[in-house]
Design a protein around this motif. Structure first.
Motif, mmCIF file in Angstrom:
data_model
loop_
_atom_site.group_PDB
_atom_site.id
_atom_site.type_symbol
_atom_site.label_atom_id
_atom_site.label_comp_id
_atom_site.label_asym_id
_atom_site.label_seq_id
_atom_site.Cartn_x
_atom_site.Cartn_y
_atom_site.Cartn_z
ATOM 1 N N THR A 4 44.002 41.186 43.177
ATOM 2 C CA THR A 4 43.729 41.237 41.742
ATOM 3 C C THR A 4 42.313 41.751 41.574
ATOM 4 O O THR A 4 41.399 41.302 42.283
ATOM 5 N N ASP A 213 41.359 32.795 36.959
ATOM 6 C CA ASP A 213 41.981 34.053 36.540
ATOM 7 C C ASP A 213 40.855 35.050 36.274
ATOM 8 O O ASP A 213 40.129 34.939 35.284
ATOM 9 N N SER A 252 50.035 36.498 40.557
ATOM 10 C CA SER A 252 49.658 36.830 39.193
ATOM 11 C C SER A 252 50.254 38.162 38.744
ATOM 12 O O SER A 252 50.379 39.104 39.516
ATOM 13 N N SER A 254 48.811 40.232 37.066
ATOM 14 C CA SER A 254 47.764 41.256 37.092
ATOM 15 C C SER A 254 47.477 41.756 38.495
ATOM 16 O O SER A 254 46.640 42.640 38.675
ATOM 17 N N SER A 255 48.172 41.213 39.502
ATOM 18 C CA SER A 255 47.932 41.641 40.874
ATOM 19 C C SER A 255 48.390 43.075 41.097
ATOM 20 O O SER A 255 49.340 43.547 40.471
#
Length: 304
Positions: A4, A213, A252, A254-255
């Protein structure tokens, strides 16, 4: 690879932003770069732009999909950036060479390699602790090493922003390299300019970025640094990544996963400069395009 990553650059309270940031990745390698054009030097933003474009351009050519020698890549790219800045100075007959600090990190085969010159920093956070940090090439750092001042005195020292190694200076840069550093799942790497680390403590950087995060905590960290910087705060830039060694579906949203990338593909993301209402520009769009073309011309003299 799976990771990420977040990057952002802010002008702070300066009239313009001389920082430049970027990251790019192939299927098997990741590069992160932060450069801080040195205030007080003419065209500092040109120097930082040349540095970032030199490293990312070399990565795009050579990461097919991995690099043969990561340390050699960093050494060649940073040295080439230095010479490209010097050539730009000569070609434009500038009174003073633009200069920039730079820190760059490569990860491949689950091993991190980094190099820096100046006082742009890299932090490696593992298990809630800062386990590695670059050593600033600054006059104040030398005074600290010699025991002539303490950390509290260093924070307010009048020479705290003066560095003895940079790209574009009269002398070849002193480039400092890390050891080969195996990465572990959950490790966080943070590359930032002194506008960030000079305004907040190392402990705050660690606490904000570890086990959080990054898409939320990284901009929050920049917000705190900008607030702490006060009415004369510097540009603030950060590229931070959390490393993952698995491809679990629970990761995640968003990875970034490079598992299915083609061997010959490289993705590059330059940091967009966050605009401020007070930020000034004396250049027209045509002049900006001309400057970009000239920077590319300077870089192309060092293709290998």
């Amino acid at each position: 690879m799976k990771f990420t990553i977040y990057q952002e650059s802010r002008v702070g309270k300066r009239p313009n932003n001389q920082d430049r940031i970027a990251y790019c990745y192939s299927r098997d390698a990741l590069l992160m770069v932060v450069a801080d054009g040195m205030g007080g030097h003419y065209h500092g933003e040109v120097a930082s732009q040349i540095a970032v474009q030199t490293l990312t351009g070399a990565f795009q050519r050579e990461a097919q999909p991995a690099l043969d020698d990561p340390f050699l890549f960093l050494q060649k790219s940073l040295t080439n950036a230095h010479h490209a800045i010097r050539d730009y100075t000569r070609d434009h007959q500038l009174k003073e060479s633009p200069r920039t600090t730079c820190v760059a990190c490569l990860i491949q085969d689950n091993v991190a390699y980094w190099a820096h010159c100046g006082d742009s920093r890299l932090y490696l956070i593992r298990g809630g602790q800062i386990v590695a940090k670059t050593r600033d090439h600054s006059r104040v750092r030398l005074l600290l090493d010699e025991g002539l001042i303490n950390e509290a005195q260093a924070a307010i020292h009048p020479d705290r922003n003066k560095v003895y190694s940079c790209l574009g200076g009269d002398n070849l840069p002193e480039i400092e390299f890390s050891r080969k550093t195996p990465m572990e799942a959950g490790d966080v790497l943070a590359l930032c300019t002194d506008g960030v680390w000079g305004a907040v403590s190392d402990d705050l950087i660690r606490d904000k970025l570890y086990n959080t995060d990054l898409m939320v905590s990284a901009p929050a960290l920049l917000g705190l640094a900008e607030l702490q910087g006060g009415p004369h705060g510097d540009n603030l830039s950060l590229v931070t990544a959390r490393w993952e060694d698995s491809y679990s579906p629970e990761s995640s949203m968003s990875s970034i996963s490079t598992q299915t990338m083609p061997l010959d593909m490289v993705a590059t993301r330059f940091g967009e400069m966050a605009k401020d209402a007070n930020e000034k520009s004396d250049l027209t769009d045509a002049e900006i395009e001309k400057a970009i073309a000239e920077i590319r011309s300077a870089i192309q003299k060092y293709p290998k």
